[in-house]
Structure formats: structure tokens, C-alpha cells
Design a protein around this motif. Structure first.
Motif, PDB file in Angstrom:
ATOM      1  N   ILE A 267       0.723  -1.087  -0.096  1.00 18.18           N
ATOM      2  CA  ILE A 267       0.005  -0.101  -0.018  1.00 18.18           C
ATOM      3  C   ILE A 267       0.912   1.164   0.033  1.00 18.18           C
ATOM      4  CG2 ILE A 267      -1.755   1.360   1.375  1.00 18.18           C
ATOM      5  CD1 ILE A 267      -2.597  -1.225   2.438  1.00 18.18           C
ATOM      6  N   THR A 268       0.918   2.091  -0.923  1.00 21.40           N
ATOM      7  CA  THR A 268       1.737   3.045  -1.153  1.00 21.40           C
ATOM      8  C   THR A 268       0.791   4.357  -1.261  1.00 21.40           C
ATOM      9  OG1 THR A 268       1.896   2.716  -3.518  1.00 21.40           O
ATOM     10  CG2 THR A 268       3.738   1.847  -2.239  1.00 21.40           C
ATOM     11  N   ASP A 269      -0.452   4.382  -1.595  1.00 25.01           N
ATOM     12  CA  ASP A 269      -1.302   5.489  -1.747  1.00 25.01           C
ATOM     13  C   ASP A 269      -1.876   5.764  -0.158  1.00 25.01           C
ATOM     14  OD1 ASP A 269      -3.029   7.519  -2.024  1.00 25.01           O
ATOM     15  OD2 ASP A 269      -4.299   6.445  -3.651  1.00 25.01           O
ATOM     16  N   TYR A 270      -1.505   6.716   0.443  1.00 22.95           N
ATOM     17  CA  TYR A 270      -1.768   6.821   2.021  1.00 22.95           C
ATOM     18  C   TYR A 270      -3.152   7.617   2.115  1.00 22.95           C
ATOM     19  CZ  TYR A 270       3.132   5.437   2.259  1.00 22.95           C
ATOM     20  OH  TYR A 270       4.286   4.757   2.154  1.00 22.95           O
ATOM     21  N   ASN A 271      -3.631   8.116   1.062  1.00 23.00           N
ATOM     22  CA  ASN A 271      -4.975   8.717   0.916  1.00 23.00           C
ATOM     23  C   ASN A 271      -6.033   7.749   0.466  1.00 23.00           C
ATOM     24  OD1 ASN A 271      -3.776  11.250   2.207  1.00 23.00           O
ATOM     25  ND2 ASN A 271      -3.024  11.595  -0.039  1.00 23.00           N
TER      26      ASN A 271
END
Length: 315
Positions: free
Chosen positions: A245-249
Motif C-alpha cells: 500500500i503506497t497511496d496513503y490517502n
């Protein structure tokens, strides 16, 4: 998947529930947790699969019995998720809403998630995507009311009774909706909202792994879910990146957490809860209440099972 594993994994949740029920109310939180985790492992390990255990919230807890990373007797590859005893403190103290859960899916279908808090909103299929997690709780409650053709005052919102939800509870009450507070067992609360019988919507923060099971249930039963992981610091973000998971939004939806319809779930009540009744012991056995659902066909079953220990003891 080549086999309908729902009726197989429900045997695991039934044995886990019976095991937990035997020591229910004795006050030892860790003992009841470990006995139940061991029991569900023994049954799941008999499945004809090459199973990979994913999203175990207790994998870093040294006091907890550890699930094996791989289980099964051999066969097709599969992802397995087990929440042997949700609300284990409640079960140990003799309170309501403890349940045993398991899910199985095609290999690679279950998204690994970090053991972090996730804010989530869950509704049933009649509401669908009318909700928006970026909107205030009162707005979502009113959207649910409009979709269900109810007065706002007749909408029931299920919320965990936690200090972190004080403002959330205030906002819900300010719009006039009814609130059902539960001390533990957020999956039961979410499933109740999906069925739409005891609640119309679930809102609140809980653990991310529990959200994955809820997504599996929606794959099988219908409904709608949105969730956002809460990151306190860079370490949390690093942990998320280790899970891909790299999209923290990112706003997580069902298809992000369960990437296939090839999934089945099972649940068995331990103590009476929002979704299932608990175990009842009889002079020569016990009675369990379970739920089984399959994503490929959207079929689900409610099971009342009589277990006769005189013929084949399970403990």
C-alpha cells in the motif's frame, strides 16, 4: 475455486466457538484467545488446500498462539483468513458479541493490510454507494435515510462504544438518528448493517484486518463499504508499504480488499451478538448458530447445528 469451501470452514468456526464457550466468563483473556486460535487451526489444517494465512492481527503478539503461515493437506492454492475469536475480552468476561470467523479465497485474492486503525462505513445492498466517507457522518446518515425512505430519526447507526468515537457519537445524535453502541465485535456490527435488520449503517474506527473480512462478506452478500487507514507517523506508512500500500490517502472499497468473487466466509456465534446467537450447551453436547456465504453464487445459509459429544467429542 473448484470446491465450495464454505461448509468446510464453518466446521472450523463451530469448533472454535464451542472451545471458547467452554471457558466463557472465566476471566482469562489470553487463555480463551489461545485455546480458540489453536482449535480453529486444527480444523483449517485439515482442508485439502495449499493455504496461506493472511491478515492475522495477533501475528506480532508474543502471548498469542501463532497461526502457521501455511496450512492444509495439499491441493489448490488458496488464501485463508481466520479471526478465531473476535471480542475475546467480552467472551472471557461473559459479555455479548463474541464470534468466530473464517474466510477462504482464491490465491492472491485477499489484500494484505497492516495492523493499523481504519475508519470505515458499511451499509447493506439497498443503500449501495450512496455513502461517501469524505462527507460528515450526519450527511451519510441522511443519505441512508433518503435511500431507505426512512425518517432520519428512524435510522439506526451502529458504533463501537470507544472514547475515540465521542465526537462521532455527538455528530450522529445531533442529526437525530438512533445509535446502537457495542463494546466490542465490530464485524458483527458491520454484518448487522449489511443485513439491515438491527442496524442500517455502521460507522467508526477499528482495525484494518477486520475490514478485509467485512469486504469478503460483502462479496458474498452484497452491500457497500468504504474505509481509510489512519497513519500516525512515518513508521505506520512504512508498515503499509510493506503490504503493498503506497497511496496513503486511498479510499478502500470491497474490490480493493477482496479481488475476486471466488471467496467464501463462515461465522459462528460464541456469545449472543448483533449478528448471531451464541453457543448453548445441552446435557450431551451443544448447539451452535452459524452463517455461511459464497461469493460466486451469492448464496448464504443460516445454520443451527446440534453437536453430540457422546458420539465424537470435539475437545
Amino acid at each position: 475455486m473448484n470446491t465450495n469451501y464454505g461448509m468446510e470452514i464453518v466446521r472450523a468456526t463451530e469448533i472454535a466457538a464451542l472451545t471458547a464457550a467452554r471457558v466463557q466468563g472465566l476471566g482469562d483473556h489470553i487463555d480463551i484467545l489461545n485455546q480458540t486460535r489453536l482449535a480453529i487451526t486444527k480444523i483449517l489444517d485439515r482442508l485439502p488446500i495449499n493455504g496461506t494465512m493472511v491478515n492475522d492481527r495477533f501475528s506480532t503478539r508474543p502471548e498469542a498462539f501463532q497461526f502457521p503461515q501455511h496450512l492444509g493437506k495439499g491441493g489448490e492454492d488458496a488464501d485463508v483468513m481466520a479471526i478465531a475469536l473476535e471480542a475475546y475480552r467480552s467472551a472471557a468476561d461473559g459479555r455479548n458479541n463474541s464470534t468466530s470467523y473464517a474466510a477462504i479465497a482464491r490465491a492472491g485474492a485477499i489484500q494484505p493490510v497492516p495492523n493499523l486503525n481504519m475508519y470505515k462505513i458499511v451499509v447493506g445492498p439497498k443503500v449501495g454507494d450512496a455513502i461517501d466517507i469524505n462527507q460528515p457522518p450526519a450527511v451519510n446518515v441522511k443519505r441512508v435515510a433518503r435511500t431507505l425512505r426512512k425518517y432520519t430519526e428512524n435510522v439506526t447507526v451502529c458504533v463501537l462504544n470507544q472514547n475515540r468515537h465521542k465526537q462521532l457519537i455527538h455528530e450522529i445524535r445531533s442529526c437525530g438518528a438512533r445509535i446502537k453502541l457495542i463494546d466490542e465485535g465490530e464485524i458483527s456490527g458491520c454484518l448487522a448493517a449489511i443485513k439491515g435488520e438491527k442496524a442500517d449503517i455502521y460507522i467508526g474506527s477499528g482495525y484494518a484486518p477486520e475490514a478485509v473480512f467485512v469486504a469478503a462478506a460483502i462479496r458474498c452478500m452484497g452491500g457497500y463499504f468504504e474505509g481509510k487507514i489512519f497513519y500516525e507517523n512515518d513508521r505506520d506508512k512504512k508498515t503499509a508499504s510493506e503490504h503493498g500500500i503506497t497511496d496513503y490517502n486511498k479510499i478502500f472499497r470491497t474490490e480493493d480488499l477482496i479481488r475476486s468473487r471466488e471467496v467464501a466466509i463462515a461465522a459462528t456465534g460464541i456469545t449472543d451478538g448483533e449478528f448471531l446467537e451464541g453457543v448453548r450447551f445441552t446435557p450431551n453436547g451443544g448447539i451452535t448458530n452459524s452463517f455461511v456465504a459464497r461469493g460466486e453464487t451469492h448464496t448464504y445459509r443460516s445454520l443451527t447445528t446440534n453437536h453430540f459429544f457422546d458420539y465424537k467429542p470435539v475437545f
